[in-house]
Design an enzyme around this catalytic site. Sequence first.
Site, PDB file in Angstrom:
ATOM      1  N   SER A  61      29.325  -8.420  31.384  1.00 39.52           N
ATOM      2  CA  SER A  61      30.143  -8.774  32.544  1.00 39.52           C
ATOM      3  C   SER A  61      29.522  -9.918  33.338  1.00 39.52           C
ATOM      4  O   SER A  61      28.323 -10.191  33.258  1.00 39.52           O
ATOM      5  CB  SER A  61      30.297  -7.571  33.469  1.00 39.52           C
ATOM      6  OG  SER A  61      30.702  -6.436  32.747  1.00 39.52           O
TER       7      SER A  61
HETATM    8  N1  SAH Z   1      28.413  -2.850  30.958  1.00 44.89           N
HETATM    9  C1  SAH Z   1      28.247  -3.784  29.864  1.00 44.89           C
HETATM   10  C2  SAH Z   1      29.515  -4.551  29.525  1.00 44.89           C
HETATM   11  C3  SAH Z   1      30.549  -3.680  28.970  1.00 44.89           C
HETATM   12  S1  SAH Z   1      31.719  -4.418  27.899  1.00 44.89           S
HETATM   13  C4  SAH Z   1      27.100  -4.728  30.127  1.00 44.89           C
HETATM   14  O1  SAH Z   1      26.480  -4.646  31.191  1.00 44.89           O
HETATM   15  O2  SAH Z   1      26.792  -5.521  29.232  1.00 44.89           O
HETATM   16  C5  SAH Z   1      32.654  -2.946  27.611  1.00 44.89           C
HETATM   17  C6  SAH Z   1      32.004  -1.980  26.668  1.00 44.89           C
HETATM   18  O3  SAH Z   1      32.802  -0.809  26.665  1.00 44.89           O
HETATM   19  C7  SAH Z   1      31.956  -2.473  25.225  1.00 44.89           C
HETATM   20  O4  SAH Z   1      30.634  -2.506  24.778  1.00 44.89           O
HETATM   21  C8  SAH Z   1      32.797  -1.454  24.466  1.00 44.89           C
HETATM   22  O5  SAH Z   1      32.280  -1.144  23.178  1.00 44.89           O
HETATM   23  C9  SAH Z   1      32.723  -0.257  25.376  1.00 44.89           C
HETATM   24  N2  SAH Z   1      33.810   0.724  25.214  1.00 44.89           N
HETATM   25  C10 SAH Z   1      35.143   0.507  25.099  1.00 44.89           C
HETATM   26  N3  SAH Z   1      35.798   1.679  24.966  1.00 44.89           N
HETATM   27  C11 SAH Z   1      34.856   2.668  25.014  1.00 44.89           C
HETATM   28  C12 SAH Z   1      34.892   4.090  24.939  1.00 44.89           C
HETATM   29  N4  SAH Z   1      36.041   4.764  24.777  1.00 44.89           N
HETATM   30  N5  SAH Z   1      33.733   4.762  25.027  1.00 44.89           N
HETATM   31  C13 SAH Z   1      32.562   4.110  25.181  1.00 44.89           C
HETATM   32  N6  SAH Z   1      32.455   2.773  25.252  1.00 44.89           N
HETATM   33  C14 SAH Z   1      33.586   2.057  25.178  1.00 44.89           C
END
Ligand code: SAH
Length: 213
Positions: A61
């Site tokens: 993000s």
């Molecule tokens: N917080 C992260 C950025 C997140 S991007 C950082 O600081 O880098 C969003 C993430 O959510 C992705 O890695 C994706 O794989 C995850 N995601 C999406 N759906 C999900 C689910 N149902 N359960 C767990 N993770 C999920």
Amino acid sequence: MTFDADAKMQFLFALRSRGVTDSATLKAMEAVDRGIFVQGYFADRAYEDMPLPIACGQTISQPSVVGLMTQALKIAPRDTVLEIGTGSGYQAAVLAQLARRVYTIDRHRRLVREARAVFDRLGLTNVTAFTADGSHGLPDQAPFDRIIVTAAAEDPPGPLLAQLKIGGIMVVPVGQSDAVQSLIRVTRSETGFEYEEMRPVRFVPLVEGLGKD
Ligand code: SAH
């Protein structure tokens, strides 16, 4: 590039100018070098206020969004925090500066493995990462003082609401994945849930089930 005094000053200036004003949040973000979480081609842009691609087609993000979500959680030092969407691990590492314990979940094994390696390298012993579908939360460790979802859901997932303590706060982007979403803050009281719309955001979607890698 390194997270030296100049880079830190510019990084913090950009955060403040975009509304991240809470001093504990700024201190936490100053303590965590985002450069460690951005590998390869985009590494030299790690200190710019923009989202960047990471493995498995996901994104780390934008720092100001990490800051705004972190300060909206109003974390107290004894809090246990659940994060859905480990991604690079950056948001979890920032949370780990503020909370007693952080649990973070991602549906991609590879992201969890790589984030764990970074937590080890940084000596962050209060963060635990799991591979799982985070829309079910983490029933074994529930309830949580704070929950942060870093992928967009159409609605705040019911199991996550159920795993929030009374007095607890959850921050979650809500809306269709291909449109602009709204960042929502949910506060749980004795009598129910209060919803507050914070600002428009754009996150990758919350996807059901585990990823292929
Ligand atoms: N917080 C992260 C950025 C997140 S991007 C950082 O600081 O880098 C969003 C993430 O959510 C992705 O890695 C994706 O794989 C995850 N995601 C999406 N759906 C999900 C689910 N149902 N359960 C767990 N993770 C999920």
